[in-house]
Design a protein around this motif. Structure first.
Motif, PDB file in Angstrom:
ATOM      1  N   GLY A  72     124.397   0.774 -55.679  1.00  0.00           N
ATOM      2  CA  GLY A  72     125.320  -0.135 -54.917  1.00  0.00           C
ATOM      3  C   GLY A  72     125.708  -1.345 -55.628  1.00  0.00           C
ATOM      4  O   GLY A  72     125.746  -2.421 -55.094  1.00  0.00           O
ATOM      5  N   VAL A  74     127.679  -4.241 -56.978  1.00  0.00           N
ATOM      6  CA  VAL A  74     128.572  -5.402 -56.847  1.00  0.00           C
ATOM      7  C   VAL A  74     128.610  -6.325 -57.749  1.00  0.00           C
ATOM      8  O   VAL A  74     127.713  -6.976 -58.086  1.00  0.00           O
ATOM      9  CB  VAL A  74     128.469  -5.921 -55.150  1.00  0.00           C
ATOM     10  CG1 VAL A  74     129.563  -6.987 -55.116  1.00  0.00           C
ATOM     11  CG2 VAL A  74     128.517  -4.770 -54.231  1.00  0.00           C
ATOM     12  N   SER A 121     127.530  -2.000 -49.382  1.00  0.00           N
ATOM     13  CA  SER A 121     126.960  -1.435 -50.336  1.00  0.00           C
ATOM     14  C   SER A 121     125.679  -1.045 -50.319  1.00  0.00           C
ATOM     15  O   SER A 121     125.175  -0.180 -50.843  1.00  0.00           O
ATOM     16  CB  SER A 121     127.409  -2.413 -51.601  1.00  0.00           C
ATOM     17  OG  SER A 121     128.747  -2.290 -51.719  1.00  0.00           O
ATOM     18  N   SER A 124     125.452   2.034 -48.676  1.00  0.00           N
ATOM     19  CA  SER A 124     125.847   3.012 -49.540  1.00  0.00           C
ATOM     20  C   SER A 124     124.687   3.557 -50.530  1.00  0.00           C
ATOM     21  O   SER A 124     124.511   4.706 -50.592  1.00  0.00           O
ATOM     22  CB  SER A 124     126.927   2.576 -50.146  1.00  0.00           C
ATOM     23  OG  SER A 124     128.188   2.317 -49.487  1.00  0.00           O
ATOM     24  N   CYS A 296     129.924   3.574 -53.772  1.00  0.00           N
ATOM     25  CA  CYS A 296     128.939   2.678 -53.818  1.00  0.00           C
ATOM     26  C   CYS A 296     129.171   1.713 -52.766  1.00  0.00           C
ATOM     27  O   CYS A 296     128.382   0.697 -52.564  1.00  0.00           O
ATOM     28  CB  CYS A 296     128.844   2.119 -55.157  1.00  0.00           C
ATOM     29  SG  CYS A 296     128.175   3.353 -56.393  1.00  0.00           S
ATOM     30  N   HIS A 297     130.377   1.633 -52.385  1.00  0.00           N
ATOM     31  CA  HIS A 297     130.574   0.286 -51.481  1.00  0.00           C
ATOM     32  C   HIS A 297     131.416   0.908 -49.832  1.00  0.00           C
ATOM     33  O   HIS A 297     131.000   0.118 -48.960  1.00  0.00           O
ATOM     34  CB  HIS A 297     131.851  -0.458 -52.067  1.00  0.00           C
ATOM     35  CG  HIS A 297     131.361  -0.796 -53.388  1.00  0.00           C
ATOM     36  ND1 HIS A 297     130.167  -1.530 -53.903  1.00  0.00           N
ATOM     37  CD2 HIS A 297     132.208  -0.845 -54.497  1.00  0.00           C
ATOM     38  CE1 HIS A 297     130.519  -1.549 -55.208  1.00  0.00           C
ATOM     39  NE2 HIS A 297     131.720  -1.381 -55.744  1.00  0.00           N
ATOM     40  N   SER A 328     126.827   6.648 -59.762  1.00  0.00           N
ATOM     41  CA  SER A 328     128.227   6.667 -59.045  1.00  0.00           C
ATOM     42  C   SER A 328     129.132   7.603 -59.132  1.00  0.00           C
ATOM     43  O   SER A 328     129.608   8.288 -58.382  1.00  0.00           O
ATOM     44  CB  SER A 328     128.766   5.197 -59.080  1.00  0.00           C
ATOM     45  OG  SER A 328     130.178   5.233 -58.417  1.00  0.00           O
TER      46      SER A 328
END
Length: 411
Positions: A72, A74, A121, A124, A296-297, A328
């Motif tokens: 996830g 970010v 995320s 996810s 992932c988001h 991912s």
């Protein structure tokens, strides 16, 4: 307001029809795993520094020893996302990891506060790990549980620089498409006219080098004002680009609609949009040619599949966003494999030795610019915790771009 209500009702109707078969695949797979009596025992996060950014992974542990892996990541908010993932543990422990749709709905709806990059995320990452567990439990790759193959291989493009040499290198490696980010601030300073002019010149040089049959994608990265976006996209029309990604920002879809009216350049967006609801307007209004949800988001594997069905309904191409790790990449490929609207998949060329060790040599097999369909049970990639620990989290900041008067620009 009436239009929003109409779209909401329309999407609700779609959810009741188009998405039912997808839920059916998931429910059937879950039913096949029920005799195993799997239970979630715990959750752990791993933040791994990969140079200029950090990747955020999670592992979900079960009573049968099966461990699911998810991601996830970010950028610049990695510690926050790790905390958000960990907060799901108290909800998940004791529950059946194969009830993926049920658990997703609980993580999304029960907390009341939802949406945005952090909360979505976190969901996810967990959701991807749950699919990994289910695939391992049944001994099949995840895409086999989502309806099976819609193609025999997946076309890939790679993120490279903005020089002819880097594009020629991608072609030498067998790829038929690559992506540049030619709109570059000079020492974090955005000079609109110069940045557009230089960006166009870079793309002209690339097209001359690679010829007409190699696809050039462009990431504008949301750096353009409305006038800059129109200027850039109209000036590159004769270069026959695959697409221009994120030519506008997200707050006003009217801006994207205006750009759509002004140019025939193919447009793409969606890496910062979430769940199927965030893609309804893009698809139903045909605002772009490619949507780019990030697994992932956007909500994980099953939600990405639903977004792909939405794209297919409106004849929009799916090109999942993926500048992250091999976790991912593999999660995206499972959806690409089984989704007819999937046209091309983003990937990177970051293959340093320690990254191979981090994932223990697992990941996609790419031949001549196409990824073979996954063959290993579950996600098909593993994370070595010792290697991860050797590359601990390091706080990073994104660049601070400004106009000449000192005001802050988008990115």
């Amino acid at each position: 307001m009436k239009r929003r209500l109409f779209l909401g009702a329309a999407l609700g109707g779609l959810a009741g029809s188009l998405f039912d078969p997808i839920r059916g695949f998931a429910q059937d797979a879950s039913a096949r795993a029920k005799p195993l009596n799997l239970k979630i025992m715990g959750l752990k996060t791993f933040v791994v520094n990969a140079g200029s950014l950090n990747w955020v992974f999670c592992k979900v542990y079960t009573n049968a020893g099966l461990i699911g892996l998810g991601e996830g990541s970010v950028t610049s908010k990695e510690a926050t996302i790790a905390a958000a993932i960990q907060e799901h543990e108290r909800f998940l422990v004791g529950k059946d990891p194969t009830d993926i749709e049920l658990l997703w709905q609980g993580m999304y709806r029960f907390p009341r506060w939802r949406g945005g990059p952090i909360l979505n995320s976190a969901i996810s990452a967990v959701e991807i790990a749950l699919w990994d567990i289910l695939g391992q439990a049944l001994g099949v790759p995840i895409y086999k549980l989502l309806g099976g193959a819609a193609r025999s291989r997946v076309r890939m493009y790679v993120d490279v620089g903005s020089t002819p040499e880097e594009f020629l290198r991608a072609r030498e490696l067998g790829y038929t498409a690559a992506k540049a980010t030619p709109l570059s601030p000079d020492q974090n300073l955005v000079s609109p006219t110069k940045m557009i002019r230089d960006g166009v010149s870079k793309l002209q040089a690339i097209r001359k080098a690679v010829g007409d049959d190699f696809d050039i994608a462009v990431d504008a990265h949301g750096r353009c004002t409305t006038t800059m976006a129109i200027d850039f996209c109209t000036r590159v029309e004769d270069l026959d680009l695959l697409f221009v990604e994120e030519p506008t920002q997200l707050e006003d879809l009217g801006e994207l609609a205006l750009l759509r009216e002004k140019t025939k350049t193919h447009l793409a967006t969606g890496e910062r949009s979430f769940t199927k609801y965030g893609f309804a307007d893009f698809c139903s209004r045909h605002l772009v040619d490619y949507i780019q949800p990030d697994v992932c988001h956007a909500g994980g594997i099953l939600e990405l599949k639903k977004i792909g069905v939405l794209a297919e309904t409106y004849r929009v191409n799916l090109a999942p966003h993926n500048p992250q790790s091999l976790v991912s990449t593999m999660a995206s490929l499972h959806v690409d494999a089984t989704t007819p609207s999937a046209a091309i998949q983003e990937s990177t060329l970051n293959r340093t030795a320690w990254l191979q060790d981090l994932f223990e040599g697992t990941g996609p097999e790419v031949k001549q610019g196409y990824a073979e369909l996954p063959t290993r049970p579950g996600l098909g990639v593993t994370l070595n915790e010792k290697v991860a620990a050797a590359h601990p989290y390091k706080p990073t900041n994104r660049p601070e771009y400004r106009f000449g008067d000192g005001s802050v620009t988008d990115q």
